[in-house]
Design a protein around this motif. Structure first.
Motif, mmCIF file in Angstrom:
data_model
loop_
_atom_site.group_PDB
_atom_site.id
_atom_site.type_symbol
_atom_site.label_atom_id
_atom_site.label_comp_id
_atom_site.label_asym_id
_atom_site.label_seq_id
_atom_site.Cartn_x
_atom_site.Cartn_y
_atom_site.Cartn_z
ATOM 1 N N VAL A 64 0.843 -1.203 0.000
ATOM 2 C CA VAL A 64 0.000 0.000 0.000
ATOM 3 C C VAL A 64 0.874 1.246 0.000
ATOM 4 O O VAL A 64 0.649 2.195 -0.771
ATOM 5 N N ASP A 96 -9.177 -0.773 5.360
ATOM 6 C CA ASP A 96 -9.691 -0.557 4.005
ATOM 7 C C ASP A 96 -8.721 -1.029 2.924
ATOM 8 O O ASP A 96 -8.874 -0.675 1.756
ATOM 9 N N TRP A 97 -7.744 -1.867 3.264
ATOM 10 C CA TRP A 97 -6.708 -2.232 2.304
ATOM 11 C C TRP A 97 -7.264 -2.940 1.074
ATOM 12 O O TRP A 97 -6.699 -2.822 -0.021
ATOM 13 N N VAL A 100 -8.296 0.022 -1.054
ATOM 14 C CA VAL A 100 -7.237 1.011 -1.295
ATOM 15 C C VAL A 100 -6.155 0.460 -2.215
ATOM 16 O O VAL A 100 -5.731 1.133 -3.172
ATOM 17 N N ARG A 103 -7.073 0.195 -5.981
ATOM 18 C CA ARG A 103 -7.186 1.531 -6.572
ATOM 19 C C ARG A 103 -5.812 2.141 -6.804
ATOM 20 O O ARG A 103 -5.545 2.718 -7.865
ATOM 21 N N GLN A 104 -4.938 2.009 -5.835
ATOM 22 C CA GLN A 104 -3.604 2.586 -5.987
ATOM 23 C C GLN A 104 -2.785 1.853 -7.047
ATOM 24 O O GLN A 104 -1.960 2.481 -7.726
#
Length: 211
Positions: A64, A96-97, A100, A103-104
């Motif tokens: 992340v 929320d990984w 997240v 999306r990243q």
């Protein structure tokens, strides 16, 4: 992230228009990481990984952080994401990984599709280096940590040849950036072993590793 002690001497800082079409692409490496996420159960988050200091949850948290850092590095954005060394604090996984990180990963791919991302100099992990080097380091991060994550969670992993070639180019030289610091000594792997195993061996990991 494997950026410490990067030797930038004699490396080009500009990408010619003619070379833009052949620039490395993050998509395959990012997709392979994203495909692993649905196969990770919450009960596996504390399982060991090939990274001795990381359980699965810290490895995901590291992914992340690095996806945000390399995304911002592509845009030459300076701030906490790019100026913080990866070992400054133990990575902590947020609830929320699962939303997240995918999306990243998409944002990372898009950011490095811009030819100017590969030009000039940028900053990532608290290190200033040419954009072309930063991009290749970012792809290598996804390749190696993708393998880490797959192996830790009992999933298959088939990195694409182009991404493996980027990793090999970074890791094969005896004076590879981070050798003896972030990377452990290369693990001997037979010359006729699969390309993935040879790259993993160069990163200081044993391709035969199991939890």
């Amino acid at each position: 992230m494997d950026t410490e002690n990067t030797d930038t001497e004699n490396l080009d800082t500009q990408t010619s228009p003619d070379a833009a079409a052949s620039l490395p692409d993050f998509e395959s490496a990012a997709r392979h990481v994203a495909e692993l996420l649905d196969g990770i159960g919450d009960q596996q988050l504390k399982d060991p990984t090939p990274c001795p200091d990381y359980a699965v949850q810290e490895l995901i948290a590291h992914l992340v952080g690095l996806t945000a850092a390399f995304r911002d590095a592509a845009g030459k954005s300076s701030g906490p994401n790019t100026d913080t060394a990866p070992d400054s604090a133990r990575p902590e996984l947020t609830p929320d990984w699962r939303t997240v990180l995918p999306r990243q990963l998409d944002e990372l791919v898009a950011a490095w599709r811009a030819p100017e991302a590969w030009e000039g100099v940028t900053r990532v992990g608290g290190v200033t280096l040419p954009g072309g080097v930063a991009g290749r380091v970012g792809i290598n991060e996804l390749v190696i940590h993708g393998w880490d994550l797959a192996r830790s969670t009992g999933q298959g992993y088939a990195a694409d040849p182009a991404s493996l070639g980027v990793s090999y180019g970074l890791l094969e030289p005896a004076d590879a950036p981070g050798r003896g610091a972030i990377f452990g000594p290369p693990v001997d792997v037979p010359d006729d072993a699969p390309f993935l195993d040879r790259v993993i061996g160069l990163s200081g990991r044993d391709p035969r590793w199991t939890p």
